[in-house]
Design a protein around this motif. Structure first.
Motif, short mmCIF file in Angstrom:
data_model
loop_
_atom_site.label_atom_id
_atom_site.label_comp_id
_atom_site.label_asym_id
_atom_site.label_seq_id
_atom_site.Cartn_x
_atom_site.Cartn_y
_atom_site.Cartn_z
N GLY A 166 38.72 14.39 27.63
CA GLY A 166 38.85 13.79 28.95
C GLY A 166 39.73 14.58 29.90
O GLY A 166 40.16 14.04 30.93
N CYS A 167 39.98 15.85 29.59
CA CYS A 167 40.88 16.66 30.40
C CYS A 167 40.20 17.96 30.84
O CYS A 167 39.24 18.42 30.22
CB CYS A 167 42.14 17.02 29.62
N LEU A 168 40.74 18.53 31.89
CA LEU A 168 40.40 19.88 32.31
C LEU A 168 41.63 20.75 32.08
O LEU A 168 42.75 20.30 32.30
CB LEU A 168 40.01 19.92 33.79
N GLU A 169 41.41 21.97 31.62
CA GLU A 169 42.51 22.88 31.37
C GLU A 169 42.34 24.14 32.21
O GLU A 169 41.26 24.73 32.24
CB GLU A 169 42.58 23.25 29.88
N PHE A 170 43.40 24.52 32.90
CA PHE A 170 43.42 25.72 33.73
C PHE A 170 44.51 26.65 33.21
O PHE A 170 45.66 26.23 33.09
CB PHE A 170 43.68 25.36 35.19
N THR A 204 43.42 36.13 37.48
CA THR A 204 42.25 35.33 37.13
C THR A 204 42.66 33.94 36.67
O THR A 204 43.56 33.78 35.84
CB THR A 204 41.45 36.03 36.00
N LEU A 205 42.00 32.94 37.21
CA LEU A 205 42.09 31.56 36.73
C LEU A 205 40.98 31.38 35.70
O LEU A 205 39.83 31.71 35.97
CB LEU A 205 41.91 30.59 37.90
N PHE A 206 41.32 30.87 34.52
CA PHE A 206 40.30 30.86 33.48
C PHE A 206 40.48 29.68 32.52
O PHE A 206 41.49 28.98 32.54
CB PHE A 206 40.31 32.18 32.69
N ASN A 255 39.49 29.89 22.85
CA ASN A 255 39.38 31.11 22.04
C ASN A 255 40.07 32.21 22.81
O ASN A 255 39.49 32.85 23.67
CB ASN A 255 37.93 31.46 21.76
N MET A 256 41.34 32.45 22.49
CA MET A 256 42.17 33.31 23.32
C MET A 256 43.10 34.16 22.46
O MET A 256 43.64 33.70 21.47
CB MET A 256 42.99 32.43 24.28
N ILE A 257 43.29 35.40 22.88
CA ILE A 257 44.27 36.29 22.28
C ILE A 257 45.37 36.53 23.32
O ILE A 257 45.11 37.06 24.41
CB ILE A 257 43.65 37.63 21.84
N VAL A 258 46.57 36.09 22.99
CA VAL A 258 47.73 36.21 23.87
C VAL A 258 48.55 37.40 23.40
O VAL A 258 49.00 37.42 22.25
CB VAL A 258 48.58 34.93 23.85
N PRO A 259 48.75 38.42 24.23
CA PRO A 259 49.49 39.61 23.77
C PRO A 259 50.98 39.36 23.63
O PRO A 259 51.52 38.37 24.17
CB PRO A 259 49.21 40.63 24.88
N GLY A 260 51.65 40.23 22.92
CA GLY A 260 53.09 40.15 22.79
C GLY A 260 53.79 40.45 24.11
O GLY A 260 53.24 41.10 24.99
N GLN A 261 55.03 39.92 24.25
CA GLN A 261 55.84 40.12 25.45
C GLN A 261 55.14 39.58 26.69
O GLN A 261 55.14 40.20 27.75
CB GLN A 261 56.20 41.59 25.64
N ASN A 309 33.87 29.24 34.18
CA ASN A 309 35.01 29.44 33.26
C ASN A 309 36.01 30.50 33.70
O ASN A 309 37.12 30.55 33.19
CB ASN A 309 34.52 29.77 31.86
N PHE A 310 35.66 31.37 34.64
CA PHE A 310 36.56 32.43 35.13
C PHE A 310 36.39 32.56 36.63
O PHE A 310 35.27 32.51 37.13
CB PHE A 310 36.22 33.80 34.51
N ILE A 311 37.49 32.78 37.34
CA ILE A 311 37.40 33.12 38.76
C ILE A 311 38.62 33.96 39.12
O ILE A 311 39.75 33.63 38.76
CB ILE A 311 37.30 31.86 39.65
#
Length: 328
Positions: free
Chosen positions: A69-73, A95-97, A106-112, A145-147
């Motif tokens: 029931g939510c949207l995530e930005f 980018t807003l995604f 499904n995301m890879i968050v880099p270090g630092q 999904n991306f802008i």
């Protein structure tokens, strides 16, 4: 509006981080490097909107279901040592995604790096969009999904950085009725987060929103094949040469691909997978189980080196994991 809570955490392992962020979603967070993890998580929450700010020293893989029931930005507030990746696409900072509710995370968050995810009740977002006469912010838009919105998104990012700073250093201010305006940032406080943030976010999205074409790195497919091979052969002897032979490739593109996507070499990544597999076994094992036997089954021949790497990655010794698993 209900009151807002501000929660601050520091983590040394990704399992505890997963538990903390899963009050509103069901995701798995996995560390991608052998370095000691230092992760700061700050949550600002109420029943209609929440912000999670994650600052990490090591690359992380985040996957799983979004909140119902939510949207995530998602917003990149601090770029990392490598690119951010979401849904196998490299994500520029402007980018807003991640706002398609039909796709899992499904995301890879880099270090630092630092990322903020704003989770908004869908009915609340739709009500604001309707008030602002933005009928274009519908399912057709969400599925993109991306802008990329370089100018306006910077204002949203500045707002979020200001919010993070206040919540981190002066959280008591969020209980006041209103904060003075600072520079070009919107004034805000806890009773006004929706009134300030949602119009700013909605105004930042152009109408019509331009289609954004992102590309996966040309080696991404090779990296995914290598990862799948590793996962299905965790207990088998694997060298860089044998991995290249199995994938019909050479060392150079494979190594470059892993460093581009995960920020580590292929063999270092394999070690993280094996350490995580051992950890899972220890958490499920009888307290009388032989740690050395479990470690050896995943290719760790030196118990001393294994214990050192394990403590660096998870912040505790293998024997501590074994005891805690038995207690739980």
């Amino acid at each position: 509006m209900s009151s807002i809570s501000v929660l601050q955490y520091r983590f040394r392992n990704s399992e505890a981080l997963s538990q903390a962020v899963n009050a509103r979603r069901q995701t798995t967070i996995r560390q991608l490097s052998l370095n000691s993890l230092q992760c700061n998580l700050l949550l600002i929450e109420n029943e209609s909107i929440s912000f999670s700010f994650t600052e990490t020293s090591c690359p992380l893989h985040v996957a799983g279901a979004k909140g119902q029931g939510c949207l995530e930005f998602s917003f990149i507030l601090q770029p990392g040592q490598q690119d951010f990746f979401a849904y196998e696409q490299a994500i520029p900072q402007n980018t807003l995604f991640g706002f398609d509710p039909t796709r899992e995370v499904n995301m890879i968050v880099p270090g630092q790096s630092m990322i903020c995810v704003a989770q908004i009740r869908r009915d609340v977002f739709e009500a604001y969009a309707d008030l602002m006469q933005r009928s274009d912010l519908n399912m057709h838009f969400f599925k993109t999904n991306f802008i990329t919105i370089p100018t306006m998104l910077s204002e949203v990012q500045a707002y979020l950085k200001r919010l993070y700073s206040i919540a981190l250093h002066q959280p008591e201010y969020l209980t006041q009725s209103r904060l003075p305006q600072r520079g070009n940032c919107f004034a805000f406080a806890s009773p006004h987060l929706l009134e300030d943030f949602l119009p700013l976010l909605i105004d930042s999205i152009p109408n019509p929103a331009a289609e954004l074409s992102l590309q996966s790195p040309r080696r991404f497919s090779l990296v995914k094949q290598a990862e799948e091979y590793m996962r299905t052969h965790l207990k088998a002897p694997i060298t860089l040469m044998s991995l290249c032979k199995a994938l019909h490739t050479s060392e150079r593109p494979l190594t470059y691909g892993f460093r581009e996507v995960f920020g580590v070499s292929p063999m270092a990544y394999l070690k993280t997978l094996r350490l995580q597999a051992v950890r899972t076994q220890l958490q499920l094992a009888d307290p009388a189980a032989a740690i050395a036997e479990i470690a050896h089954s995943y290719g760790f021949q030196s118990l001393g080196h294994f214990s050192r790497d394990y403590k660096t990655m998870f912040g505790e010794l293998p024997s501590e994991t074994l005891k805690q698993g038995f207690k739980s």
